[in-house]
Design a protein around this motif. Structure first.
Motif, PDB file in Angstrom:
ATOM      1  N   ARG A 264       0.787  -1.205  -0.005  1.00  0.00           N
ATOM      2  CA  ARG A 264      -0.014   0.052  -0.081  1.00  0.00           C
ATOM      3  C   ARG A 264       1.068   1.300  -0.044  1.00  0.00           C
ATOM      4  O   ARG A 264       0.233   2.343  -0.216  1.00  0.00           O
ATOM      5  CB  ARG A 264      -0.967   0.058   1.364  1.00  0.00           C
ATOM      6  N   GLY A 265       2.042   1.402   0.367  1.00  0.00           N
ATOM      7  CA  GLY A 265       2.909   2.367   0.655  1.00  0.00           C
ATOM      8  C   GLY A 265       2.504   3.206   1.894  1.00  0.00           C
ATOM      9  O   GLY A 265       3.098   4.276   2.211  1.00  0.00           O
ATOM     10  N   MET A 266       1.546   2.647   2.639  1.00  0.00           N
ATOM     11  CA  MET A 266       1.455   3.161   4.096  1.00  0.00           C
ATOM     12  C   MET A 266       1.919   2.072   5.000  1.00  0.00           C
ATOM     13  O   MET A 266       1.563   0.984   4.953  1.00  0.00           O
ATOM     14  CB  MET A 266      -0.099   3.420   4.326  1.00  0.00           C
ATOM     15  N   LEU A 267       2.858   2.381   5.761  1.00  0.00           N
ATOM     16  CA  LEU A 267       3.716   1.569   6.666  1.00  0.00           C
ATOM     17  C   LEU A 267       2.631   0.620   7.583  1.00  0.00           C
ATOM     18  O   LEU A 267       2.649  -0.421   7.796  1.00  0.00           O
ATOM     19  CB  LEU A 267       4.547   2.072   7.336  1.00  0.00           C
ATOM     20  N   GLU A 268       1.573   1.390   8.159  1.00  0.00           N
ATOM     21  CA  GLU A 268       0.905   0.862   9.093  1.00  0.00           C
ATOM     22  C   GLU A 268       0.001  -0.321   8.361  1.00  0.00           C
ATOM     23  O   GLU A 268      -0.306  -1.136   9.021  1.00  0.00           O
ATOM     24  CB  GLU A 268      -0.173   2.082   9.619  1.00  0.00           C
ATOM     25  N   LEU A 269      -0.428  -0.202   6.993  1.00  0.00           N
ATOM     26  CA  LEU A 269      -1.347  -0.901   6.355  1.00  0.00           C
ATOM     27  C   LEU A 269      -0.429  -2.161   5.747  1.00  0.00           C
ATOM     28  O   LEU A 269      -0.658  -3.446   6.017  1.00  0.00           O
ATOM     29  CB  LEU A 269      -1.922  -0.411   5.167  1.00  0.00           C
ATOM     30  N   ASP A 270       0.901  -1.983   5.380  1.00  0.00           N
ATOM     31  CA  ASP A 270       1.802  -2.962   4.936  1.00  0.00           C
ATOM     32  C   ASP A 270       2.222  -3.797   6.006  1.00  0.00           C
ATOM     33  O   ASP A 270       2.199  -4.904   5.657  1.00  0.00           O
ATOM     34  CB  ASP A 270       3.220  -2.054   4.449  1.00  0.00           C
ATOM     35  N   VAL A 271       2.196  -3.428   7.240  1.00  0.00           N
ATOM     36  CA  VAL A 271       2.786  -4.339   8.362  1.00  0.00           C
ATOM     37  C   VAL A 271       1.412  -5.272   8.765  1.00  0.00           C
ATOM     38  O   VAL A 271       1.801  -6.372   9.352  1.00  0.00           O
ATOM     39  CB  VAL A 271       3.358  -3.742   9.647  1.00  0.00           C
ATOM     40  N   LEU A 272       0.348  -4.980   8.300  1.00  0.00           N
ATOM     41  CA  LEU A 272      -0.776  -5.895   8.619  1.00  0.00           C
ATOM     42  C   LEU A 272      -1.047  -6.731   7.407  1.00  0.00           C
ATOM     43  O   LEU A 272      -1.230  -7.956   7.643  1.00  0.00           O
ATOM     44  CB  LEU A 272      -1.729  -5.055   8.873  1.00  0.00           C
ATOM     45  N   LEU A 273      -1.169  -6.239   6.314  1.00  0.00           N
ATOM     46  CA  LEU A 273      -1.824  -6.719   5.223  1.00  0.00           C
ATOM     47  C   LEU A 273      -0.547  -7.782   4.371  1.00  0.00           C
ATOM     48  O   LEU A 273      -1.100  -8.887   3.988  1.00  0.00           O
ATOM     49  CB  LEU A 273      -2.181  -5.861   3.851  1.00  0.00           C
TER      50      LEU A 273
ATOM     51  N   PHE B  11      -0.038 -11.011   6.472  1.00  0.00           N
ATOM     52  CA  PHE B  11      -1.266 -11.877   6.610  1.00  0.00           C
ATOM     53  C   PHE B  11      -1.244 -12.588   5.409  1.00  0.00           C
ATOM     54  O   PHE B  11      -1.680 -13.980   5.192  1.00  0.00           O
ATOM     55  CB  PHE B  11      -2.613 -10.940   6.885  1.00  0.00           C
ATOM     56  N   CYS B  12      -1.168 -11.651   4.161  1.00  0.00           N
ATOM     57  CA  CYS B  12      -1.342 -12.371   2.812  1.00  0.00           C
ATOM     58  C   CYS B  12      -0.138 -13.482   2.592  1.00  0.00           C
ATOM     59  O   CYS B  12      -0.435 -14.464   1.920  1.00  0.00           O
ATOM     60  CB  CYS B  12      -1.071 -11.411   1.576  1.00  0.00           C
ATOM     61  N   ARG B  13       1.139 -13.210   3.049  1.00  0.00           N
ATOM     62  CA  ARG B  13       1.999 -14.139   2.731  1.00  0.00           C
ATOM     63  C   ARG B  13       1.953 -15.397   3.713  1.00  0.00           C
ATOM     64  O   ARG B  13       2.097 -16.688   3.139  1.00  0.00           O
ATOM     65  CB  ARG B  13       3.478 -13.513   3.311  1.00  0.00           C
ATOM     66  N   GLU B  14       1.337 -15.263   4.914  1.00  0.00           N
ATOM     67  CA  GLU B  14       1.446 -16.569   5.933  1.00  0.00           C
ATOM     68  C   GLU B  14      -0.059 -17.207   5.983  1.00  0.00           C
ATOM     69  O   GLU B  14      -0.136 -18.373   6.324  1.00  0.00           O
ATOM     70  CB  GLU B  14       1.626 -16.095   7.232  1.00  0.00           C
ATOM     71  N   GLU B  15      -1.145 -16.705   5.632  1.00  0.00           N
ATOM     72  CA  GLU B  15      -2.378 -16.974   6.005  1.00  0.00           C
ATOM     73  C   GLU B  15      -3.384 -17.227   4.624  1.00  0.00           C
ATOM     74  O   GLU B  15      -4.115 -17.865   4.654  1.00  0.00           O
ATOM     75  CB  GLU B  15      -3.097 -15.990   6.866  1.00  0.00           C
ATOM     76  N   TYR B  16      -3.047 -16.200   3.698  1.00  0.00           N
ATOM     77  CA  TYR B  16      -4.008 -15.980   2.349  1.00  0.00           C
ATOM     78  C   TYR B  16      -4.106 -17.662   1.919  1.00  0.00           C
ATOM     79  O   TYR B  16      -5.248 -17.947   1.723  1.00  0.00           O
ATOM     80  CB  TYR B  16      -3.475 -15.261   1.479  1.00  0.00           C
ATOM     81  N   ALA B  17      -3.323 -18.355   1.713  1.00  0.00           N
ATOM     82  CA  ALA B  17      -3.301 -19.650   0.990  1.00  0.00           C
ATOM     83  C   ALA B  17      -4.239 -20.812   1.854  1.00  0.00           C
ATOM     84  O   ALA B  17      -4.772 -21.391   1.363  1.00  0.00           O
ATOM     85  CB  ALA B  17      -2.111 -20.293   0.838  1.00  0.00           C
ATOM     86  N   SER B  18      -4.347 -20.441   3.027  1.00  0.00           N
ATOM     87  CA  SER B  18      -5.043 -21.443   3.907  1.00  0.00           C
ATOM     88  C   SER B  18      -6.500 -20.947   4.041  1.00  0.00           C
ATOM     89  O   SER B  18      -7.212 -21.562   4.784  1.00  0.00           O
ATOM     90  CB  SER B  18      -4.193 -21.469   5.291  1.00  0.00           C
ATOM     91  N   LEU B  19      -6.904 -19.723   3.627  1.00  0.00           N
ATOM     92  CA  LEU B  19      -8.133 -19.289   3.768  1.00  0.00           C
ATOM     93  C   LEU B  19      -9.016 -20.104   2.702  1.00  0.00           C
ATOM     94  O   LEU B  19      -8.613 -20.616   1.944  1.00  0.00           O
ATOM     95  CB  LEU B  19      -8.389 -17.828   3.341  1.00  0.00           C
TER      96      LEU B  19
ATOM     97  N   ILE C 288      -7.605 -10.165  10.315  1.00  0.00           N
ATOM     98  CA  ILE C 288      -6.229  -9.817  10.309  1.00  0.00           C
ATOM     99  C   ILE C 288      -5.577  -9.338  11.489  1.00  0.00           C
ATOM    100  O   ILE C 288      -4.532  -9.772  11.910  1.00  0.00           O
ATOM    101  CB  ILE C 288      -6.280  -8.593   8.948  1.00  0.00           C
ATOM    102  N   LEU C 289      -6.295  -8.369  12.179  1.00  0.00           N
ATOM    103  CA  LEU C 289      -6.030  -8.001  13.621  1.00  0.00           C
ATOM    104  C   LEU C 289      -5.611  -9.250  14.363  1.00  0.00           C
ATOM    105  O   LEU C 289      -4.654  -9.245  15.055  1.00  0.00           O
ATOM    106  CB  LEU C 289      -6.754  -7.056  14.197  1.00  0.00           C
ATOM    107  N   THR C 290      -6.459 -10.228  14.629  1.00  0.00           N
ATOM    108  CA  THR C 290      -6.382 -11.354  15.343  1.00  0.00           C
ATOM    109  C   THR C 290      -5.191 -12.022  14.972  1.00  0.00           C
ATOM    110  O   THR C 290      -4.338 -12.390  15.786  1.00  0.00           O
ATOM    111  CB  THR C 290      -7.479 -12.183  15.408  1.00  0.00           C
ATOM    112  N   ALA C 291      -4.959 -12.246  13.695  1.00  0.00           N
ATOM    113  CA  ALA C 291      -3.610 -12.988  13.143  1.00  0.00           C
ATOM    114  C   ALA C 291      -2.621 -12.288  13.674  1.00  0.00           C
ATOM    115  O   ALA C 291      -1.481 -12.822  14.186  1.00  0.00           O
ATOM    116  CB  ALA C 291      -3.711 -13.183  11.739  1.00  0.00           C
ATOM    117  N   GLY C 292      -2.508 -10.745  13.582  1.00  0.00           N
ATOM    118  CA  GLY C 292      -1.162 -10.022  13.863  1.00  0.00           C
ATOM    119  C   GLY C 292      -0.960 -10.328  15.371  1.00  0.00           C
ATOM    120  O   GLY C 292      -0.001 -10.211  15.802  1.00  0.00           O
TER     121      GLY C 292
END
Length: 97
Positions: free
Chosen positions: A28-37, A40-48, A89-93
Motif C-alpha cells: 500500500r505504501g502506508m507502513l501501518e497497512l503494509d505491516v498488517l496486510l 497476513f497475505c504471505r502467511e495466511e491467505y493460501a489457507s483461507l 487480520i488483526l487477530t492473526a497479527g
C-alpha cells in the motif's frame, strides 16, 4: 506445523500467480497497512477458504484511508465482510506478536 514456504510450492501455477497478484495489491505504501496486510497475505491467505479469499481481495480493493481507519479501530467497517476480514487480520497479527 504449518510452513508458508512449503505451502507456497504446493500451489498450482494458477494459484501461485493469483497469490502473487494479491500480494502485490497488499503493498500500500502506508507502513501501518503494509505491516498488517503483507504478513497476513504471505502467511495466511493460501489457507483461507475460497469465500474468505474473496472477502480479502474485496477488502484490499478499498481505499487506504478507509483501511487505515478500520485497522486502527477509529471506526468500524460498514460492510460486514470487510469488518470480518479486518478482525481476522488483526487477530492473526496479535497471535504472532
Amino acid at each position: 506445523m504449518y510452513n508458508a514456504a512449503t505451502n507456497f510450492w504446493r500451489m498450482t501455477v494458477s494459484e501461485n500467480l493469483d497469490h502473487k497478484r494479491v500480494m502485490w495489491h497488499c503493498r500500500r505504501g502506508m507502513l501501518e497497512l503494509d505491516v498488517l496486510l503483507l504478513p497476513f497475505c504471505r502467511e495466511e491467505y493460501a489457507s483461507l477458504t475460497a469465500e474468505d479469499q474473496a472477502k480479502f481481495v474485496d477488502l484490499i480493493a478499498c481505499e487506504d484511508p478507509d483501511l487505515f481507519s478500520w485497522f486502527m479501530q477509529h471506526k468500524p467497517a460498514e460492510n460486514p465482510n470487510h469488518a470480518y476480514m479486518v478482525d481476522k487480520i488483526l487477530t492473526a497479527g496479535k497471535i504472532k506478536l
